[in-house]
Design an enzyme around this catalytic site. Sequence first.
Site, PDB file in Angstrom:
ATOM      1  N   VAL A   1       0.875  -1.180   0.000  1.00  0.00           N
ATOM      2  CA  VAL A   1       0.000   0.000   0.000  1.00  0.00           C
ATOM      3  C   VAL A   1       0.908   1.223   0.000  1.00  0.00           C
ATOM      4  O   VAL A   1       1.618   1.475   0.970  1.00  0.00           O
ATOM      5  CB  VAL A   1      -0.898   0.017   1.254  1.00  0.00           C
ATOM      6  N   ALA A   2       0.861   1.945  -1.104  1.00  0.00           N
ATOM      7  CA  ALA A   2       1.797   3.063  -1.213  1.00  0.00           C
ATOM      8  C   ALA A   2       1.069   4.386  -1.064  1.00  0.00           C
ATOM      9  O   ALA A   2      -0.144   4.474  -1.287  1.00  0.00           O
ATOM     10  CB  ALA A   2       2.490   2.997  -2.566  1.00  0.00           C
TER      11      ALA A   2
ATOM     12  N   GLY B   1      -7.853   3.016  -2.169  1.00  0.00           N
ATOM     13  CA  GLY B   1      -7.129   1.963  -1.445  1.00  0.00           C
ATOM     14  C   GLY B   1      -7.635   1.690  -0.039  1.00  0.00           C
ATOM     15  O   GLY B   1      -6.883   1.209   0.809  1.00  0.00           O
TER      16      GLY B   1
ATOM     17  N   LEU C   1      -7.826  -2.040   0.331  1.00  0.00           N
ATOM     18  CA  LEU C   1      -6.435  -2.521   0.314  1.00  0.00           C
ATOM     19  C   LEU C   1      -5.786  -2.318   1.683  1.00  0.00           C
ATOM     20  O   LEU C   1      -5.117  -3.216   2.208  1.00  0.00           O
ATOM     21  CB  LEU C   1      -5.679  -1.736  -0.755  1.00  0.00           C
TER      22      LEU C   1
ATOM     23  N   HIS D   1     -10.981  26.656 -32.499  1.00  0.00           N
ATOM     24  CA  HIS D   1     -11.446  26.658 -31.089  1.00  0.00           C
ATOM     25  C   HIS D   1     -10.327  26.194 -30.158  1.00  0.00           C
ATOM     26  O   HIS D   1      -9.981  26.866 -29.189  1.00  0.00           O
ATOM     27  CB  HIS D   1     -12.660  25.730 -30.975  1.00  0.00           C
ATOM     28  N   GLU D   2      -9.721  25.093 -30.525  1.00  0.00           N
ATOM     29  CA  GLU D   2      -8.660  24.532 -29.672  1.00  0.00           C
ATOM     30  C   GLU D   2      -7.425  25.425 -29.701  1.00  0.00           C
ATOM     31  O   GLU D   2      -6.737  25.576 -28.688  1.00  0.00           O
ATOM     32  CB  GLU D   2      -8.290  23.112 -30.119  1.00  0.00           C
TER      33      GLU D   2
END
Length: 865
Positions: A385-386, A428, A431, A648-649
């Site tokens: 578990v990080a 998590g 987890l 537009h972009e």
Amino acid sequence: MATLLRRPANLARFSRNAADILSASRSFYPNHTRPQLWSLIKTRQTRSYSSDPKRPNEQDSGKDEKNKKSKPSENKDSGKPPQQSDDGLLNRFFGYLDKLTEARSLSPREQKFLEEVRESFKAEGKVPKDVEEFIKKHVDQGQPVSLADWEKFYLQLRKHMDASGKSELKAGIEREFMRESRKSQDGKQKSEGKEEPSKGGPKMYEFKFDPSSFIVTSIISYMLYTTFFPGETSRDITWQEFRANFFDRGLVEKLTVLNRNRVRVDLIRDAVASEYPDTPAAQRNFHYYFTIGSVDSFERKLDEAHNELGIPSSQRVPVAYVDEVPWFATALSFGPTILLIASVFYFSRRAGSGGGGQSGLFGIGKSRARRFNQETDVKIRFADVAGMDEAKLEIMEFVSFLKEPDRFQKLGAKIPRGAILSGPPGTGKTLLAKATAGESGVPFFSVSGSEFVEMFVGVGPSRVRDLFANARKNTPCIIFIDEIDAIGKSRSKQHFGGGNDERESTLNQILTEMDGFNTSEQVVVLAGTNRPDVLDKALMRPGRFDRHITIDRPTMKGRRQIFAVHLKKIVTKEDMDHLCGRLAALTPGFSGADIANCVNEAALVAAREVADSVTMKHFEQAIERVIGGLEKKSLVLSPEEKKVVAYHEAGHAICGWYLQWADPLLKVSIIPRGSAALGYAQYLPSGERYLMTVSQLMDRMAMTLGGRVSEELHFDTVTSGASDDFNKVTRMATAMVTKFGMSKAVGPLHYEEDQQQFHKPFSEETARSIDMEVRRIVDEAYKNCQKLLTEKKKEIGLVAEELLAKEMLSRDDMVRLLGPRPFVENKEFVKYFGGGSTIAPPEPPLSEEGTIGKDGRDQTPNPTV
Ligand SMILES: Nc1ncnc2c1ncn2[C@@H]1O[C@H](COP(=O)(O)OP(=O)(O)OP(=O)(O)O)[C@@H](O)[C@H]1O
């Protein structure tokens, strides 16, 4: 054991033969007494022996006799004076054996056995003591043969055969007797002499008595029998037949009217038997029946018949009236009900067998919690578990409590009962709970809150009781209730619009159970939820879920650690440290589950390309896919639409490039993706941002409006594509006014908009001033944007045309077209993206203003056309 079993059968067989002989002897020679009978047999045998040619047996026995004389040392009783042979006794015995053979036709094996016995006795020239006694007692004196006598006799013969090494023959004979005794038990006494001896030993069949199947079989057999052979016990006749054959002849004993429509005739059996010798009516259970139209007409006709025959009323045939319930019809009427109950029972058993614990309808109240056994199932450790160091630290205490409870108890400390792990999905929580179980080395019961919810009343609380009872049996252990909000919702809130008593009682049961632990009981209850705000306060009070552990989405550092955990399983040649850092920078707002998914997706992309290892390119594609969704290859835009999308972009991109406080641009694309986006521009948030200034917000709003402004500058008309931009801008501006206190007119106030409240938390006047302020801010942002883009119209054209040609522009392309960005860049950004390599599109920065999607992460790619 087998011998024990066989012995009675053999005895029965022998005694049967012997009894036959004795009875046969009596019938053959009725006028002789038994000693006379045997002397007769003897003389007959002597005569036949002297006149007949010598039998082979006798020749052999003659030889044996000689051998015996020449080799006295071979005699069994060597060393002892040879016993005087008793020829008379021997002959009487042989005569008896002859009689035995004659009386019953024996099988060849039995005959052989008797021959062997005969030879053996002859060779020895004497009969054993018991046999001698038997002959004297039962043959000479004619005493009756009891079973015990026969046992002795038989054993004597067997002993003798064993002694003379005839065990094989003996075994054969025993098998024979066994077979015969079975035959005789079956009542099928066939001629045994004609049958071949069976090969191998007798087959033993095992019958298990099952009362239920016996009863069912009996009932079915009876029903079938009565259906197919109804004539055996009853027969229907007509009134006329009844009168002519029985009534007028005075054979009727009694009449019984059944259910008012049928009459059973009881006859005088003896009289019927003599009158009709062949009729089945003479049998005890046989009855004739005839049907009647009505009881009245039957009585009338019967009276007439009596009158016709002139029978006085005192001697008339008695009539009884009975209402019988036909049991078969009754059973049939219950059939569907029985069938229904049986099928419900059967299906409930089948359905229940899938879940653990007790199955069937009766197991419905049992907990569905899956139990993970420490040694086999929970392999997860804290190392897996990080990125949630604080949460781990907090939960570590539970581990030490489960491992060494004394340390706490001796100081008088109360053990914490449980902890609520709250946070967005996929961060998590499960987890961490599993890792707690894995580290502490105790059983782990995992259950989801929704598994307590059933359509049956009382099932929820019952399952809670069962779960806790199970846990108490397995202390020390951990219970993990995922999605506890399914049952732990605040009771006051539930009543809004109905309420749910069942859920409430399930919650009450959990509260009771958690109270019920005594302080030394080592059961830790962990619960996971995405909505800690809706949980009932009683659940959260000290003594129940003592600890509240919030697990947020991982920070940059956390993401890097999580990537490191998941990349361990991936084959890649990239520098791990750099890879983790870069990927973490590219994935702001990703949860642990997103990261796991992303890594897996990259491996899949690489596998699809049949690559040897997973490269940065694959990771970037995977991230793009996770963020924006699949490329929509099927969506083909017209050239005009494509041009609008490109301008537009380009408007967004130019704003992002030239506005100082906007986030650095990473990528612009006009490839349609996901469900709605026709194109997008992506930016990298400058580090983890916890605070935002007014300038940053204003620049971000201006950048978001860049698409529409660009459209206005380059086309005669505008499109609907900017609607999502307006939504974002409005929410940002509203948040600035109502939450962040960034409007002088409204002041430092915070107005929470509660969807469940009908009334707004502010007056009409305030509402008006909020509206005006929001409009002012958006107008300001719009003006800024318009000013900038009018200045940079040429640059927009450059970027848009390049976009139309290439469909996707990276930061490098932007530098090539526009020159370097005229502001100092963030350090991390320079570290991972300063090189100007291909840049994968990270998600737009998270903002408090509500760009957060359903899963807590902003899933809407930036501006669409
Ligand atoms: N901190 C983490 N370190 C390593 N992997 C993680 C981490 N957080 C999540 N993951 C990955 O994400 C997967 C899903 O996580 P988990 O089921 O624990 O999320 P959750 O918070 O319980 O989600 P939900 O609220 O939806 O139940 C895990 O199996 C793991 O692969």
